[in-house]
Each structure stands twice: as C-alpha cells, then as structure tokens.
Design an enzyme around this catalytic site. Structure first.
Site, PDB file in Angstrom:
ATOM      1  N   GLU A  75     -12.715  -0.248  -9.869  1.00 51.47           N
ATOM      2  CA  GLU A  75     -12.243  -1.129 -10.940  1.00 51.47           C
ATOM      3  C   GLU A  75     -13.183  -1.195 -12.143  1.00 51.47           C
ATOM      4  O   GLU A  75     -12.726  -1.180 -13.297  1.00 51.47           O
ATOM      5  CB  GLU A  75     -11.987  -2.535 -10.388  1.00 51.47           C
ATOM      6  CG  GLU A  75     -10.694  -2.680  -9.619  1.00 51.47           C
ATOM      7  CD  GLU A  75     -10.730  -2.058  -8.231  1.00 51.47           C
ATOM      8  OE1 GLU A  75      -9.660  -1.797  -7.649  1.00 51.47           O
ATOM      9  OE2 GLU A  75     -11.852  -1.822  -7.720  1.00 51.47           O
TER      10      GLU A  75
ATOM     11  N   ASP B  47      -4.548  -9.735  -8.451  1.00 50.96           N
ATOM     12  CA  ASP B  47      -4.934  -8.842  -9.538  1.00 50.96           C
ATOM     13  C   ASP B  47      -3.821  -7.963 -10.099  1.00 50.96           C
ATOM     14  O   ASP B  47      -3.481  -8.024 -11.288  1.00 50.96           O
ATOM     15  CB  ASP B  47      -6.121  -7.967  -9.100  1.00 50.96           C
ATOM     16  CG  ASP B  47      -5.914  -7.313  -7.734  1.00 50.96           C
ATOM     17  OD1 ASP B  47      -4.857  -7.540  -7.114  1.00 50.96           O
ATOM     18  OD2 ASP B  47      -6.810  -6.570  -7.295  1.00 50.96           O
TER      19      ASP B  47
ATOM     20  N   THR C 105      -1.608   1.008 -10.187  1.00 53.96           N
ATOM     21  CA  THR C 105      -2.840   0.375  -9.734  1.00 53.96           C
ATOM     22  C   THR C 105      -3.645   1.248  -8.777  1.00 53.96           C
ATOM     23  O   THR C 105      -4.741   0.884  -8.376  1.00 53.96           O
ATOM     24  CB  THR C 105      -2.543  -0.997  -9.094  1.00 53.96           C
ATOM     25  OG1 THR C 105      -3.736  -1.780  -9.041  1.00 53.96           O
ATOM     26  CG2 THR C 105      -1.941  -0.824  -7.706  1.00 53.96           C
TER      27      THR C 105
ATOM     28  N   GLU D 135       0.816  -1.210   0.000  1.00 54.31           N
ATOM     29  CA  GLU D 135       0.000   0.000   0.000  1.00 54.31           C
ATOM     30  C   GLU D 135       0.853   1.265   0.000  1.00 54.31           C
ATOM     31  O   GLU D 135       0.515   2.252  -0.660  1.00 54.31           O
ATOM     32  CB  GLU D 135      -0.960   0.011   1.202  1.00 54.31           C
ATOM     33  CG  GLU D 135      -1.961  -1.136   1.234  1.00 54.31           C
ATOM     34  CD  GLU D 135      -3.028  -1.023   0.152  1.00 54.31           C
ATOM     35  OE1 GLU D 135      -3.083   0.008  -0.539  1.00 54.31           O
ATOM     36  OE2 GLU D 135      -3.801  -1.986  -0.006  1.00 54.31           O
TER      37      GLU D 135
END
Length: 604
Positions: free
Chosen positions: A409, A295, A512, A154
């Site tokens: 997403e 992912d 991302t 993160e």
C-alpha cells in the site's frame, strides 16, 4: 627619454604633445579592443553560468537518474523472478509459496492463486513469452467447479480481477485473440465462470453478500451473516467490467445493490463501521476508519466513478470524505473512531491505510496526500517496513500486530504521488523498499513475510499479492515509460465488429489487487451490445408485424375528412403517435443497416 627629462618645460610639453599625437590613437584602439574582449568574455561567462551549465548539469542529472532508474528496474525484475521461479519449482499448483520450507499451500481456494495474480505482472515486466505460456496453462488446468469454501472478496479481487486484466492485456502480449475481442475470449469466460460461482453469496434480503461461498454448493446454511465493510463494497470494478464486456447485467446489478444497501446504513454523522450483518443491516463492529475491513470500499467508490464515469459513486465518496476529515483526521494521521459519536476508539495507524495518499492524489488533493505520505514513510524508516498496527501516541508497534507481510500500500501511494508530483522524496521510498525487502526478507526459496519488524524474524509465507502488487508497483515507480503510464500516444484496436475501437491508450484503473483494467474496452463492448439490443428490438418488431392479422378495411367515409390519411395529424389528448415499425428515428449506427431488404439510416 633623456631629452624629455633634461629639456625645458616648453620643450617637454611640446615633445609630450607629439608623443600623444603619435601614439594615442594606437593605444586607445588597443585598450578599447582589450576592454571589448574582456566584456565579451565576461558576458560569455555569465551566459554559461546562467544557461549552459544548468543545461549540462540537468542533462548529467537526467542521465544519472535514467541509469539509476534502469538499475532499480533490473533489481526489481530479479526480485520478481527469484520469487516467481521458486513458486513454480516448489509450490505450483498450490495457491502460495512457503519460502522457509520450500513448499506450497492452498489458502484462498486452490486456484494456483499466485500464478493468476502474477500473470499481468509478467507482461508489465516485458515477458510476453511467459505470459502466453501461463495464460494457456491456466485455461487447461483451472477448474472452478470444486467443493471448496472460498472467500467471496479475495476470489473477486485476485481471481476475477486477475483474469479480467490478463484478458484485456492478451493482445498486447502477442496472443492470438478470437474474433470479437475484447468482448469475448477464453480468459474472459474464465473470469465470468469464477464470478458466477460468487453470485449465490449475494442472495440476501439486503443484497449485501456473505463472506464465504462454496464453489460447488453455494452458501452453507451455517455461514455467518457477519462480514466486513470492504467485503460488501469491493465488487463494482470487476463486476461492472464483466457486465459491460459480456453483456450480462447481473454482475453489475448485484454489485450496485450491495453498494446502495451499504450506503443506507451510514450513521447520522456520515460514517460506516467495520463489520455488518448482511441479513439485518445491523452493525456488529462500530469502529470507523480508513484501514482494515473498510479500505477498499472507499477505494472502489473513487475508482468506480473514474472507470464508469459515474457521478453517483463519486458523490458518495465525497460525502464520506467530509465525515472522515471531520472525525478521523488528526495532524494528517487518520484514527479510528466510534461511528455514531466520532469519539476516538483506536489511536493507531494500520499498514492497510497507506493506500490513502494514492487515493487522494486521484482526487487532486496533493498537499494533504504528501503530508500523510510522509507520516507513513516515517514509520517505514523506523522499522524498515510497516507494522500491521502502529500506536501513534506511543510511536511504536502494537502488541501482536508487529508483522509486515510485504504489503504494497505505501509503495502504491508512492507510485501515484511520483506520477503526480515528480518529488524525489517519494522516489526514495522505492529505493528504501527495495533495499529493506532484499536485506530482510530474501531467502533461498523466495521472499518471506516479516513476522516482527522489531527484530526482523520471518514467517513461512509469501502472499500472492507480493508478485501481484508489491513488485508491480515498485517496478512502475521506476519505469516512467511503461505502457501502463501511456498518455494516449500508443494504442491498439479490437477485432471483428470491434475493429474500430481504440484500446490501451492509457487511463488504466487498478483494482485493489493492482490488476489494471482498461475503461475503453468496457465502453467499446457496451456500445456494441447496445447496438445489438437495438437490432434485436427492430427484428422483434418486424417479426411481430409479419404475424399480425391484416387490418380491417376502413368504412366508407361519411364526412369531409380525407380517407387516405393513415393517422390524424391532430393527436387526441392522452394518446401518443405510433411509430412506424420500420422507422429508426434515433438510429445511432454510423453506417447504414440492411434488414430484410429494408435500408435504414438516421434520416429514415
């Protein structure tokens, strides 16, 4: 007319002949003109129907479409500022806003995370003034030398990625950049400092990182060696960008080592699991899929290959993609399977999988992407959001996985697909998202996560990705002329030695967390660093030559070979010709280089 009726037949014939002789030319011309008039009118009507009316209709539709797009952009801006201002008023300097209680909390490391995550969104919405204020504020307030346990994953995608993006966009935002930008700058130095705090996590026998690191003391001796697949494979964008901007290869080196170690652990059928032991390389969770825990590993293989022009990364993904299609894809859904056997373990759709159609669009697989997108969109229409888990056989939510934390997403995929296809059905998802989020999640102090999509109960949390990703992708979906969609017509240049670099001309790669990175900046700085290294090598060689003892006087020649040849033209087997110290046969500089009075060029 009476005389015509009462006359004999011969007389009537004669009179009729006279009338026709007198009037026929006139009436013939009249009817001919009349016919021509109607024919021209008919042709004009046909032309108008076929050509003019569609053009008018198209212009009207485009005008209506432009107005609608502008309308939604304004609504999305209002959503952003409602959330952003409430964060500043009620939560800063904490990481995140708690919108139901109008206060804040630290979640990922006490970095004022929402402010870092939202910084580039400010510029994308056109707010240069606030971007400049926040960038300066972060430089004065953020300290990474703190005793805090932080998520390596993160911190990388949100903090390092957010600061890198802000650094690369700072000139466009009107900030005064230092000499040498984009290869130097305060925000870049902050990103580098944050990334260095993560490096101890990569000190494992496999090179795969631990999941958590203490920013002050490194990895705790009691830290678990088990981490998710995405936590191993989601560094190449940020770390390679850092290495190529700063010239320090350590970041890209550790990121590549982690990727290669993970690649070696795939099963015989070409799949990877969900959680792995970074010490032993043994899989702990062996469910294979494209969703949570995996992912962004696949995402970074594709985007890394694009940003770095790296065929090896792309070939890795294409190998995975074959196995994903063979074992996990069913009717354009993607299930979870056992990584070694390919048998279905969880027939569920996870909301984090909704990035996949957007990734497919980057590879040109639009037909498959659109079919999968419509599957996911059907779930959104069912609930007004995507539950974390959705049972495909049952067509309903999974117990204890009913929440929707305002994830981006599916909107991200819509943005990519609309750019690729222009399909209005994709744009409809954006409209639905705006309406749903406004209706369900808006509260007086921001936007609250949905605790349960079935009854729309709310949770007291607004994750930083709501401003970094969800709002950003929504805005970009409705803003076809945004600078991030630039097709190369608009650009800027670097400063100082990089003044000849063309930057910001498009081709941005989103990490991302939706932080855009400019590949041109990486190329610009890498090229400059290569030239500097070459210059250093030349100076080092020159310095060594100056400190070498004078060569011994050659003995008097006893044969017929001339003594004034410095080296034999015929090289002995196994030996190599020595390159003169000041020779640059492969000199790549476009301009001449002067060193200690010696001038070099490609021809010397």
């Amino acid at each position: 007319m009476r005389s015509l009726c009462t006359s004999s037949f011969a007389q009537r014939l004669h009179i009729l002949h006279g009338l026709l002789k007198h009037f026929f030319p006139y009436y013939f011309c009249y009817y001919l003109r009349l016919a021509r008039f109607f024919m021209i009118r008919y042709l004009c009507t046909v032309f108008c129907v076929v050509q003019v009316l569609p053009a008018i209709s198209y212009a009207k539709r485009k005008e209506d479409s432009d107005q609608e797009m502008a309308h939604y952009r304004e609504r999305i801006k209002a959503m952003f500022y409602h959330a952003y201002n409430n964060y500043l008023e009620n939560a800063f300097p904490y990481d995140e806003l708690r919108p139901l209680t109008c206060d804040g909390q630290d979640t990922w490391g006490s970095f004022s995370l929402t402010l870092i995550d939202a910084l580039d969104t400010l510029l994308i919405l056109g707010n240069h003034t606030e971007f400049q204020r926040v960038a300066s504020l972060l430089q004065d307030t953020i300290d990474f030398d703190i005793d805090v346990n932080a998520s390596v994953f993160e911190t990388n995608i949100r903090v390092v990625g957010g600061l890198l993006s802000a650094h690369l966009l700072s000139k466009r935002a009107g900030m005064e950049v230092e000499m040498g930008w984009p290869c130097s700058g305060p925000l870049l130095r902050m990103a580098e400092e944050a990334a260095r705090k993560l490096l101890p996590a990569f000190q494992t026998p496999t090179g795969m990182p631990y999941g958590t690191v203490n920013l002050l003391m490194g990895v705790s001796p009691s830290e678990t060696p088990v981490t998710c697949t995405a936590g191993v494979g989601t560094f190449i964008l940020e770390f390679a960008a850092l290495s190529r901007l700063t010239g320090d290869p350590v970041f890209e080196t550790v990121a590549r080592r982690a990727l290669l170690s993970l690649w070696k652990t795939r099963s015989d059928i070409g799949l990877v699991g969900n959680h792995i032991d970074v010490i032993t390389s043994k899989w702990v969770a062996q469910d294979a899929g494209i969703g949570a825990g995996v992912d962004s590993y696949f995402e970074y293989l594709v985007k890394g290959s694009v940003m770095l022009q790296d065929e090896e990364l792309l070939s890795m993904f294409l190998e995975y993609n074959k196995s994903i299609k063979n074992y996990t894809k069913f009717d354009d859904w993607y299930l979870w399977v056992e990584m070694h056997k390919g048998t279905v373990s969880m027939p569920v759709f996870q909301s984090l999988e909704a990035f996949w159609p957007g990734l497919q669009s980057l590879l040109g697989d639009l037909d498959s992407a659109m079919r999968t997108f419509h599957n996911y969109y059907s779930v959104w229409r069912q609930f007004g959001g995507l539950p974390e888990f959705y049972s495909i056989p049952q067509g309903y939510t999974v117990d204890k996985r009913e929440g929707y934390p305002l994830r981006p997403e599916l909107i991200e995929s819509a943005m990519y697909l609309y750019r690729a296809t222009g399909d209005p059905a994709v744009l409809q998802l954006g409209r639905d998202a705006v309406e749903s989020i406004e209706r369900v999640s808006r509260v007086s102090c921001g936007f609250a996560s949905v605790k349960d999509v079935r009854d729309h109960k709310l949770d007291n949390r607004m994750e930083s990705f709501f401003l970094a990703e969800t709002v950003k992708y929504l805005y970009l979906l409705f803003d076809p002329d945004n600078f991030l969609h630039n097709g190369g017509l608009d650009f800027e240049t670097g400063t100082g030695p990089q003044s000849d670099c063309v930057l910001g001309a498009g081709g941005y790669v989103y990490n991302t967390e939706a932080h855009p990175l400019d590949p041109a900046a990486l190329h610009c700085c890498s090229q400059a660093q290569g030239e500097r290294r070459e210059l250093q090598d030349i100076l080092l060689s020159l310095s060594e030559s100056l400190h070498q003892p004078p060569p011994a006087q050659p003995e008097e020649s006893t044969g017929d070979t001339p003594t004034n040849f410095p080296e034999s033209i015929a090289i002995k087997p196994g030996s190599r010709r020595k390159v003169p110290l000041l020779s640059c046969p492969m000199q790549p500089f476009s301009s001449r280089l002067s060193i200690l009075g010696q001038v070099f060029s490609d021809s010397t």
